[in-house]
Design a protein around this motif. Sequence first.
Motif, PDB file in Angstrom:
ATOM      1  N   GLU A   1       0.815  -1.213   0.000  1.00  0.00           N
ATOM      2  CA  GLU A   1       0.000   0.000   0.000  1.00  0.00           C
ATOM      3  C   GLU A   1       0.851   1.266   0.000  1.00  0.00           C
ATOM      4  N   HIS A   2       1.952   1.243   0.757  1.00  0.00           N
ATOM      5  CA  HIS A   2       2.806   2.416   0.881  1.00  0.00           C
ATOM      6  C   HIS A   2       4.227   2.091   0.450  1.00  0.00           C
ATOM      7  N   LEU A   3       5.017   3.134   0.278  1.00  0.00           N
ATOM      8  CA  LEU A   3       6.406   2.961  -0.123  1.00  0.00           C
ATOM      9  C   LEU A   3       7.153   2.093   0.882  1.00  0.00           C
ATOM     10  N   LEU A   4       6.956   2.377   2.178  1.00  0.00           N
ATOM     11  CA  LEU A   4       7.530   1.571   3.256  1.00  0.00           C
ATOM     12  C   LEU A   4       6.390   0.990   4.071  1.00  0.00           C
ATOM     13  N   ASP A   5       6.432  -0.288   4.307  1.00  0.00           N
ATOM     14  CA  ASP A   5       5.360  -0.960   5.036  1.00  0.00           C
ATOM     15  C   ASP A   5       5.681  -0.991   6.524  1.00  0.00           C
ATOM     16  N   VAL A   6       4.836  -0.367   7.331  1.00  0.00           N
ATOM     17  CA  VAL A   6       4.938  -0.451   8.782  1.00  0.00           C
ATOM     18  C   VAL A   6       3.752  -1.278   9.250  1.00  0.00           C
ATOM     19  N   ASP A   7       4.009  -2.451   9.823  1.00  0.00           N
ATOM     20  CA  ASP A   7       2.914  -3.353  10.149  1.00  0.00           C
ATOM     21  C   ASP A   7       2.872  -3.659  11.644  1.00  0.00           C
ATOM     22  N   GLU A   8       2.064  -4.621  12.014  1.00  0.00           N
ATOM     23  CA  GLU A   8       1.823  -4.927  13.422  1.00  0.00           C
ATOM     24  C   GLU A   8       3.048  -5.464  14.153  1.00  0.00           C
ATOM     25  N   HIS A   9       4.094  -5.828  13.412  1.00  0.00           N
ATOM     26  CA  HIS A   9       5.300  -6.388  14.011  1.00  0.00           C
ATOM     27  C   HIS A   9       6.368  -5.327  14.302  1.00  0.00           C
ATOM     28  N   TYR A  10       6.065  -4.064  14.063  1.00  0.00           N
ATOM     29  CA  TYR A  10       7.080  -3.009  14.108  1.00  0.00           C
ATOM     30  C   TYR A  10       7.831  -2.965  15.442  1.00  0.00           C
ATOM     31  N   ILE A  11       7.115  -2.851  16.552  1.00  0.00           N
ATOM     32  CA  ILE A  11       7.784  -2.722  17.849  1.00  0.00           C
ATOM     33  C   ILE A  11       8.597  -3.978  18.157  1.00  0.00           C
ATOM     34  N   ALA A  12       8.029  -5.145  17.891  1.00  0.00           N
ATOM     35  CA  ALA A  12       8.743  -6.396  18.176  1.00  0.00           C
ATOM     36  C   ALA A  12      10.009  -6.519  17.335  1.00  0.00           C
ATOM     37  N   GLU A  13       9.935  -6.118  16.069  1.00  0.00           N
ATOM     38  CA  GLU A  13      11.113  -6.205  15.212  1.00  0.00           C
ATOM     39  C   GLU A  13      12.199  -5.240  15.664  1.00  0.00           C
ATOM     40  N   MET A  14      11.811  -4.038  16.088  1.00  0.00           N
ATOM     41  CA  MET A  14      12.803  -3.083  16.552  1.00  0.00           C
ATOM     42  C   MET A  14      13.423  -3.531  17.881  1.00  0.00           C
ATOM     43  N   THR A  15      12.646  -4.185  18.710  1.00  0.00           N
ATOM     44  CA  THR A  15      13.188  -4.748  19.946  1.00  0.00           C
ATOM     45  C   THR A  15      14.204  -5.842  19.639  1.00  0.00           C
ATOM     46  N   ASP A  16      13.874  -6.708  18.675  1.00  0.00           N
ATOM     47  CA  ASP A  16      14.790  -7.773  18.290  1.00  0.00           C
ATOM     48  C   ASP A  16      16.057  -7.190  17.676  1.00  0.00           C
ATOM     49  N   ARG A  17      15.920  -6.163  16.852  1.00  0.00           N
ATOM     50  CA  ARG A  17      17.098  -5.521  16.244  1.00  0.00           C
ATOM     51  C   ARG A  17      18.030  -4.967  17.315  1.00  0.00           C
ATOM     52  N   ALA A  18      17.474  -4.296  18.316  1.00  0.00           N
ATOM     53  CA  ALA A  18      18.299  -3.732  19.384  1.00  0.00           C
ATOM     54  C   ALA A  18      19.071  -4.827  20.114  1.00  0.00           C
ATOM     55  N   LYS A  19      18.433  -5.981  20.309  1.00  0.00           N
ATOM     56  CA  LYS A  19      19.118  -7.095  20.974  1.00  0.00           C
ATOM     57  C   LYS A  19      20.282  -7.600  20.128  1.00  0.00           C
ATOM     58  N   VAL A  20      20.082  -7.738  18.836  1.00  0.00           N
ATOM     59  CA  VAL A  20      21.141  -8.221  17.949  1.00  0.00           C
ATOM     60  C   VAL A  20      22.319  -7.251  17.950  1.00  0.00           C
ATOM     61  N   LEU A  21      22.033  -5.951  17.843  1.00  0.00           N
ATOM     62  CA  LEU A  21      23.100  -4.960  17.799  1.00  0.00           C
ATOM     63  C   LEU A  21      23.856  -4.879  19.127  1.00  0.00           C
ATOM     64  N   ALA A  22      23.150  -5.114  20.220  1.00  0.00           N
ATOM     65  CA  ALA A  22      23.826  -5.117  21.512  1.00  0.00           C
ATOM     66  C   ALA A  22      24.806  -6.280  21.607  1.00  0.00           C
ATOM     67  N   GLU A  23      24.435  -7.418  21.011  1.00  0.00           N
ATOM     68  CA  GLU A  23      25.301  -8.600  21.039  1.00  0.00           C
ATOM     69  C   GLU A  23      26.419  -8.508  20.007  1.00  0.00           C
ATOM     70  N   ASP A  24      26.160  -7.860  18.886  1.00  0.00           N
ATOM     71  CA  ASP A  24      27.138  -7.814  17.799  1.00  0.00           C
ATOM     72  C   ASP A  24      27.018  -6.480  17.054  1.00  0.00           C
ATOM     73  N   PRO A  25      27.734  -5.442  17.490  1.00  0.00           N
ATOM     74  CA  PRO A  25      27.636  -4.122  16.836  1.00  0.00           C
ATOM     75  C   PRO A  25      28.054  -4.128  15.371  1.00  0.00           C
ATOM     76  N   LEU A  26      28.819  -5.124  14.936  1.00  0.00           N
ATOM     77  CA  LEU A  26      29.264  -5.162  13.539  1.00  0.00           C
ATOM     78  C   LEU A  26      28.132  -5.510  12.579  1.00  0.00           C
ATOM     79  N   ARG A  27      26.953  -5.797  13.091  1.00  0.00           N
ATOM     80  CA  ARG A  27      25.813  -6.026  12.199  1.00  0.00           C
ATOM     81  C   ARG A  27      25.370  -4.724  11.529  1.00  0.00           C
ATOM     82  N   CYS A  28      25.847  -3.593  12.005  1.00  0.00           N
ATOM     83  CA  CYS A  28      25.585  -2.310  11.346  1.00  0.00           C
ATOM     84  C   CYS A  28      26.928  -1.639  11.105  1.00  0.00           C
ATOM     85  N   GLN A  29      27.236  -1.384   9.831  1.00  0.00           N
ATOM     86  CA  GLN A  29      28.506  -0.762   9.469  1.00  0.00           C
ATOM     87  C   GLN A  29      28.288   0.239   8.343  1.00  0.00           C
ATOM     88  N   SER A  30      29.086   1.297   8.377  1.00  0.00           N
ATOM     89  CA  SER A  30      29.057   2.294   7.313  1.00  0.00           C
ATOM     90  C   SER A  30      30.459   2.840   7.137  1.00  0.00           C
TER      91      SER A  30
END
Length: 358
Positions: A65-94
Amino acid sequence: MSLDYKFAFSPDHFDGFFRDETFRGDFTYRNTDPRRFPFPFDRDDYMYAVNIEPHVPGRKGTAFEHLLDVDEHYIAEMTDRAKVLAEDPLRCQSLPHMELAGWDVLELIMEAKARDYPQWFSLERDGNRWRWINRPLGIDESFTFLDASTLPYGPFEYIMRQTQGDWTLQDEREGTLWMDAGIATSQADWSLDFDIGMNFHEWHAPVPMAHEKGIFDRALKFLLKLQHGAPVRRFNWTMTVNPLLDTAPETYPKWGTMKTSVTPENIGRKQHLRVELQSLYRLPRSNAIAFDIRCYLASFDEIVTVPKWGRRLHRVVRDLPEELATYKGFIRNRPLMVEWLSQYDDGAPTSSGWFADD
């Protein structure tokens, strides 16, 4: 310089999203309406292909429907992302030269979310002084656009911690694309830390059958001509045992053995079709290409609630070339998948198209 977070909203009391959902441990992930799932097969067979189309708004109530889909899993996915980055900061690099591209993608995402989901996101701009409000995550942040010192993270990581899906940023030089920035916390068995700095053909080297058909040569030629304001999208897919977002090589010891836990009695609940809705954007200032890899999960039990999808998935899994089933990581359980799905395939013809009601 102050880097204040003003927690004006509490996610614990925010309506519209699952608050008790997890992608690990007890796996409480579920889809309220499976028909919203972006089913990736528009026919009864599958072969690796470029399959690119314009990324334009689609049917109301769908992931398109939209350019970026924000769905019912948004908060849970962002919580999971924060956990992954806390365990392994190299999962995000620039890499250093990609900071401008990070600002480009921050602008792209903030504008799209504020426009399409004003009940959840707001963006106020006074020249380069911006105020960003993310109600689901309780963020109210003022910063100076193009001044990284006014954010708690670099611009790319800052917006990625608030954005579903993995993203990579490709710099264009020497007639090809180079993966010089990215975040990967919901990837299908590939490593950002390994791929960072590689060019287009290098990071696609493991894909079987596609190279001899010239698919990646044609894809690169197409992408180098991608224009700002004309994004495109495509599907990719694989399988995952349990609704696990993080299936990285770095964490294989945690999830690899889950493949051995599938039985005829639990396959409908445990086996998940994992779909990537991939979209690509040419960025305006840096001329880089942003690659959004949005992951969706649906259990076999959920998929077969749509009869057309159950029949089609059986035929795709049954007839997929062995090399692709091996590459996608489900060759071990394919016989069990085929047998279980066969009970939902009555042999009737299926209409073309992705949607449940096509």
